[in-house]
Scaffold this motif. Structure first.
Motif, PDB file in Angstrom:
ATOM      1  N   ASN A  40       0.856  -1.181   0.000  1.00 32.71           N
ATOM      2  CA  ASN A  40       0.000   0.000   0.000  1.00 32.71           C
ATOM      3  C   ASN A  40       0.891   1.230   0.000  1.00 32.71           C
ATOM      4  N   PHE A  41       0.724   2.098  -0.976  1.00 34.27           N
ATOM      5  CA  PHE A  41       1.609   3.266  -1.082  1.00 34.27           C
ATOM      6  C   PHE A  41       1.532   4.166   0.146  1.00 34.27           C
ATOM      7  N   GLU A  42       0.426   4.115   0.872  1.00 31.28           N
ATOM      8  CA  GLU A  42       0.277   4.974   2.039  1.00 31.28           C
ATOM      9  C   GLU A  42       1.221   4.580   3.178  1.00 31.28           C
ATOM     10  N   ASP A  43       1.827   3.391   3.098  1.00 27.03           N
ATOM     11  CA  ASP A  43       2.763   2.950   4.124  1.00 27.03           C
ATOM     12  C   ASP A  43       4.177   3.493   3.902  1.00 27.03           C
ATOM     13  N   PHE A  44       4.401   4.184   2.781  1.00 25.41           N
ATOM     14  CA  PHE A  44       5.729   4.697   2.456  1.00 25.41           C
ATOM     15  C   PHE A  44       5.897   6.139   2.921  1.00 25.41           C
ATOM     16  N   GLN A  45       7.151   6.551   3.092  1.00 24.63           N
ATOM     17  CA  GLN A  45       7.460   7.955   3.348  1.00 24.63           C
ATOM     18  C   GLN A  45       7.277   8.753   2.067  1.00 24.63           C
ATOM     19  N   LYS A  46       7.047  10.054   2.225  1.00 26.21           N
ATOM     20  CA  LYS A  46       6.948  10.949   1.077  1.00 26.21           C
ATOM     21  C   LYS A  46       8.149  11.889   0.989  1.00 26.21           C
ATOM     22  N   THR A  47       8.911  11.986   2.065  1.00 26.38           N
ATOM     23  CA  THR A  47      10.098  12.843   2.099  1.00 26.38           C
ATOM     24  C   THR A  47      11.244  12.065   2.727  1.00 26.38           C
ATOM     25  N   VAL A  48      12.444  12.259   2.219  1.00 26.76           N
ATOM     26  CA  VAL A  48      13.589  11.536   2.758  1.00 26.76           C
ATOM     27  C   VAL A  48      13.816  11.901   4.225  1.00 26.76           C
ATOM     28  N   SER A  49      14.485  11.024   4.939  1.00 28.70           N
ATOM     29  CA  SER A  49      14.808  11.286   6.342  1.00 28.70           C
ATOM     30  C   SER A  49      15.912  12.323   6.477  1.00 28.70           C
ATOM     31  N   ASN A  50      16.765  12.416   5.470  1.00 30.91           N
ATOM     32  CA  ASN A  50      17.924  13.303   5.498  1.00 30.91           C
ATOM     33  C   ASN A  50      17.496  14.718   5.100  1.00 30.91           C
ATOM     34  N   VAL A  51      17.027  15.482   6.066  1.00 26.06           N
ATOM     35  CA  VAL A  51      16.568  16.846   5.806  1.00 26.06           C
ATOM     36  C   VAL A  51      17.389  17.823   6.640  1.00 26.06           C
ATOM     37  N   GLY A  52      17.466  19.044   6.144  1.00 30.45           N
ATOM     38  CA  GLY A  52      18.216  20.077   6.856  1.00 30.45           C
ATOM     39  C   GLY A  52      18.850  21.054   5.887  1.00 30.45           C
ATOM     40  N   ASP A  53      19.766  21.849   6.412  1.00 28.54           N
ATOM     41  CA  ASP A  53      20.448  22.850   5.592  1.00 28.54           C
ATOM     42  C   ASP A  53      21.616  22.188   4.878  1.00 28.54           C
ATOM     43  N   ALA A  54      21.425  21.894   3.613  1.00 31.13           N
ATOM     44  CA  ALA A  54      22.456  21.196   2.840  1.00 31.13           C
ATOM     45  C   ALA A  54      23.637  22.115   2.575  1.00 31.13           C
ATOM     46  N   GLU A  55      24.837  21.529   2.593  1.00 35.22           N
ATOM     47  CA  GLU A  55      26.026  22.301   2.265  1.00 35.22           C
ATOM     48  C   GLU A  55      26.142  22.469   0.757  1.00 35.22           C
ATOM     49  N   GLN A  56      26.920  23.485   0.382  1.00 35.89           N
ATOM     50  CA  GLN A  56      27.110  23.765  -1.035  1.00 35.89           C
ATOM     51  C   GLN A  56      27.975  22.679  -1.687  1.00 35.89           C
ATOM     52  N   GLY A  57      27.633  22.318  -2.931  1.00 34.40           N
ATOM     53  CA  GLY A  57      28.503  21.429  -3.697  1.00 34.40           C
ATOM     54  C   GLY A  57      27.913  20.061  -3.939  1.00 34.40           C
ATOM     55  N   GLY A  58      28.562  19.336  -4.832  1.00 31.39           N
ATOM     56  CA  GLY A  58      28.162  17.966  -5.128  1.00 31.39           C
ATOM     57  C   GLY A  58      27.357  17.860  -6.411  1.00 31.39           C
ATOM     58  N   ILE A  59      27.370  16.669  -6.979  1.00 34.31           N
ATOM     59  CA  ILE A  59      26.627  16.366  -8.198  1.00 34.31           C
ATOM     60  C   ILE A  59      25.550  15.333  -7.880  1.00 34.31           C
ATOM     61  N   LEU A  60      24.344  15.597  -8.321  1.00 37.86           N
ATOM     62  CA  LEU A  60      23.231  14.658  -8.159  1.00 37.86           C
ATOM     63  C   LEU A  60      23.092  13.846  -9.441  1.00 37.86           C
ATOM     64  N   ASN A  61      23.102  12.530  -9.305  1.00 37.56           N
ATOM     65  CA  ASN A  61      22.981  11.630 -10.453  1.00 37.56           C
ATOM     66  C   ASN A  61      21.568  11.063 -10.507  1.00 37.56           C
ATOM     67  N   VAL A  62      20.862  11.421 -11.566  1.00 40.12           N
ATOM     68  CA  VAL A  62      19.459  11.039 -11.696  1.00 40.12           C
ATOM     69  C   VAL A  62      19.287  10.068 -12.850  1.00 40.12           C
ATOM     70  N   ALA A  63      18.595   8.969 -12.597  1.00 39.64           N
ATOM     71  CA  ALA A  63      18.238   8.007 -13.647  1.00 39.64           C
ATOM     72  C   ALA A  63      16.763   8.163 -13.962  1.00 39.64           C
ATOM     73  N   TYR A  64      16.444   8.090 -15.235  1.00 37.02           N
ATOM     74  CA  TYR A  64      15.048   8.025 -15.646  1.00 37.02           C
ATOM     75  C   TYR A  64      14.838   6.660 -16.308  1.00 37.02           C
ATOM     76  N   ALA A  65      14.058   5.808 -15.664  1.00 36.95           N
ATOM     77  CA  ALA A  65      13.881   4.433 -16.120  1.00 36.95           C
ATOM     78  C   ALA A  65      12.959   4.385 -17.330  1.00 36.95           C
ATOM     79  N   SER A  66      13.536   4.060 -18.490  1.00 37.55           N
ATOM     80  CA  SER A  66      12.758   4.028 -19.714  1.00 37.55           C
ATOM     81  C   SER A  66      13.496   3.244 -20.790  1.00 37.55           C
ATOM     82  N   ASP A  67      12.739   2.512 -21.592  1.00 39.67           N
ATOM     83  CA  ASP A  67      13.302   1.803 -22.736  1.00 39.67           C
ATOM     84  C   ASP A  67      13.253   2.630 -24.004  1.00 39.67           C
TER      85      ASP A  67
END
Length: 589
Positions: A40-67
């Motif tokens: 049941n989707f209602e049993d899942f979180q909607k926001t990550v646990s790692n929240v707060g004031d993020a530091e500057q920097g870093g690269i986010l790697n995003v995958a889009y699942a598609s054929d």
């Protein structure tokens, strides 16, 4: 907008995998079915646990699942599919934000003030909002979007919603009878007053156009050429927190931080976005190759739920899958639907109703998607909770009823399959898209269900269709398609006119009746400013569509998104939240 499913070679309907999936899990007495894990989707979180004031920097790697590759129409005013809009969302953004209940707010780059006394809306663009090429955006960019979409050479699917049709002078401009939109008055470089024929409720929940258009960037390019221009496909710009630095068409996009973003400097240095096969995306997440997997195949969740270092987010989507019947064609001269049920194979509502009775969509949701998609009954989704009729009476899974309907309607057997009531051969072409491990067995299930009630149904061109090919055939009303299965992703507004209006380009079933037109108008008459009135209009339209059955919904869905634990402030919640907005997403060690 279209939701892209995802080219596998077609295997005959009686293949082992297709037939086994057809048979297992249908009976409640099946031991295997009783042990099957349902989520049941209602049993899942909607926001990550790692929240707060993020530091500057870093690269986010995003995958889009598609054929299938993204098309590359990378402009909010022109795109037509979810994969393109997903890419656009990293470098551009709507100028109007929405609340959790899908109502426009004034938290975006554009503010609005409604004057009910004279049916006007004053739009004010914030100062200090910049395009990625350094030009400051102003109210003229917002107005330019209306002029683009209304232009006679514009070939996109937009312009049929109340935000356009109720705007004074828009119809005259779009038909070439006027050079200007009379309902738009420019006050200064940041302010304009829009005059409407009437103020409809849809205006504040998806009706006002949400995007601006960099007219200066397309200077010298004809509207007819804009969709293929490098400014759209190779070097697109926006006003979002990241700007495009490189595109491998259909495959990947590299973004870097845009320091002059109007809300503030983004936390990340950049984003790498890649289209990844659904078959390998889970391994990529497990190996740390990607931080987020958009469009993750829900059917894979049960096998990778315990992946180390990954949090799983889920939420109800504004998408539903459906089966549609071709009932007419698009009239280019009139620029509207030509409804011709008497000329179409699927024109008999009895045939359509029997085909709905023949499929067990509840079991499909459990067996194919482990409960993360579930039976749909109405064309207005639980996503629009107040307007969704959860008690709508629709055909339930009942093959005996399906057979009885066909018998009574005169579809008699001539050998293995039924003929038309006139005694003619009835061969039904069914189009379904490729993509992922279950696309083929899913299509096989529907075909077998319909063959079980005597209907000679086969895949269009004897194979599953790649996304772009699929919609090319659907949009051009190919004679090779009688029935098709796909999905829609809806916007904030509950009004279904954009998909079922007589002049709606996305009305692919080509269904339009006087009664249907009247029911759709009820969503946006002045009285519908009263919520109860609009809810009643929604209920009446749902009942009508369940009787006429130009389409029938199959499954509602939840999005399942794996997120690496190092990602900060990422959320799948509805509505705008500055704390989890894209510019505030970061990564930690």
């Amino acid at each position: 907008m279209k939701t892209k499913f995802l080219k596998r070679k077609f295997i005959a309907p009686l293949s082992g995998v297709g037939l086994s999936l057809l048979l297992i899990g249908i009976s409640s007495n099946d031991t295997h079915a009783q042990e099957h894990q349902v989520y049941n989707f209602e049993d899942f979180q909607k926001t990550v646990s790692n929240v707060g004031d993020a530091e500057q920097g870093g690269i986010l790697n995003v995958a889009y699942a598609s054929d299938t590759p993204f098309l590359g129409t990378l402009n909010y005013n022109m795109f037509g599919g979810v994969p393109d809009s997903t890419v656009i969302g990293y470098f551009d953004e709507p100028v109007l934000t929405t609340s959790a209940d899908q109502i426009y707010t004034n938290d975006g780059a554009l503010n609005f003030e409604i004057n009910e006394d004279d049916n006007t809306v004053t739009f004010t663009m914030r100062e200090g909002v910049y395009w990625h090429d350094g030009h400051e955006a102003d109210i003229h960019d917002y107005i330019a979007a209306y002029y683009l979409i209304g232009h006679e050479d514009y070939t996109g699917p937009r312009g049929g919603t109340p935000g356009f049709t109720l705007l004074k002078g828009f119809s005259e401009y779009s038909t070439g009878d006027a050079d200007e939109i009379s309902g738009i008055e420019v006050i200064d470089d940041y302010t304009a007053v829009f005059s409407y024929e009437e103020l409809a409720p849809s205006l504040i929940s998806g009706g006002f156009w949400q995007y601006i258009f960099a007219e200066h960037y397309y200077e010298g390019i004809e509207v007819a050429d804009m969709f293929e221009a490098d400014e759209t496909r190779i070097n697109p710009i926006g006003i979002g927190p990241f700007q495009v630095t490189n595109i491998v068409p259909g495959e990947s996009v590299t973004f870097e931080r845009f320091d002059d973003y109007w809300r503030g400097e983004p936390k990340l240095d950049g984003i790498n976005y890649n289209v990844v096969s659904p078959a390998t995306v889970a391994n990529g997440m497990a190996n740390g190759d990607y931080d987020i997997a958009r469009g993750f195949p829900a059917e894979q969740y049960k096998d990778v739920a315990d992946t180390e270092g990954v949090e799983w987010l889920a939420n109800l989507t504004s998408s539903y899958s459906y089966v549609a019947f071709k009932l007419g064609e698009w009239d280019e001269d009139a620029d509207e639907v030509a409804y011709k049920p008497e000329e179409m194979k699927m024109g008999d509502v009895n045939l359509r109703r029997a085909m709905w009775h023949a499929v067990d969509t509840a079991s499909v949701g459990e067996r194919f998607y482990d409960g993360l998609r579930w039976r749909a009954d109405s064309l207005i989704l639980p996503y629009h909770e107040a307007f969704h009729n959860e008690n709508l009476e629709v055909p339930q899974y009942d093959p005996e009823a399906a057979n009885a309907i066909l018998d009574e309607a005169g579809y008699e057997y001539d050998g293995d399959f039924r003929t038309t009531p006139d005694g003619e051969e009835l061969k039904i072409n069914f189009a379904s898209m490729s993509g992922g491990d279950i696309a083929e067995p899913m299509a096989n299930y529907f075909i077998q269900s319909w063959r079980a009630i005597g209907l000679d149904v086969s895949l269009t061109n004897n194979r599953l269709l790649e996304f772009n090919t699929f919609f090319d055939l659907v949009e051009t009303d190919s004679e090779d398609i009688d029935v098709y299965m796909t999905a829609w992703t809806l916007g904030a507004d509950v009004d279904p006119t954009i998909f079922f209006g007589r002049d709606a380009g996305w009305n692919y079933p080509r269904f339009a009746t006087e009664e249907g037109d009247a029911l759709l108008r009820e969503f946006n008459v002045p009285e519908a400013m009263d919520v109860d009135y609009r809810v009643n209009a929604a209920y009446e339209w749902q009942e009508y569509m369940a009787e006429e059955i130009p389409v029938f919904p199959t499954l509602y869905s939840a999005s399942i998104t794996p997120v690496n634990e190092r990602v900060m402030n990422y959320s799948v919640e509805f509505g705008f939240n500055d704390d989890t907005a894209l510019y505030n997403i970061g990564v930690s060690e």
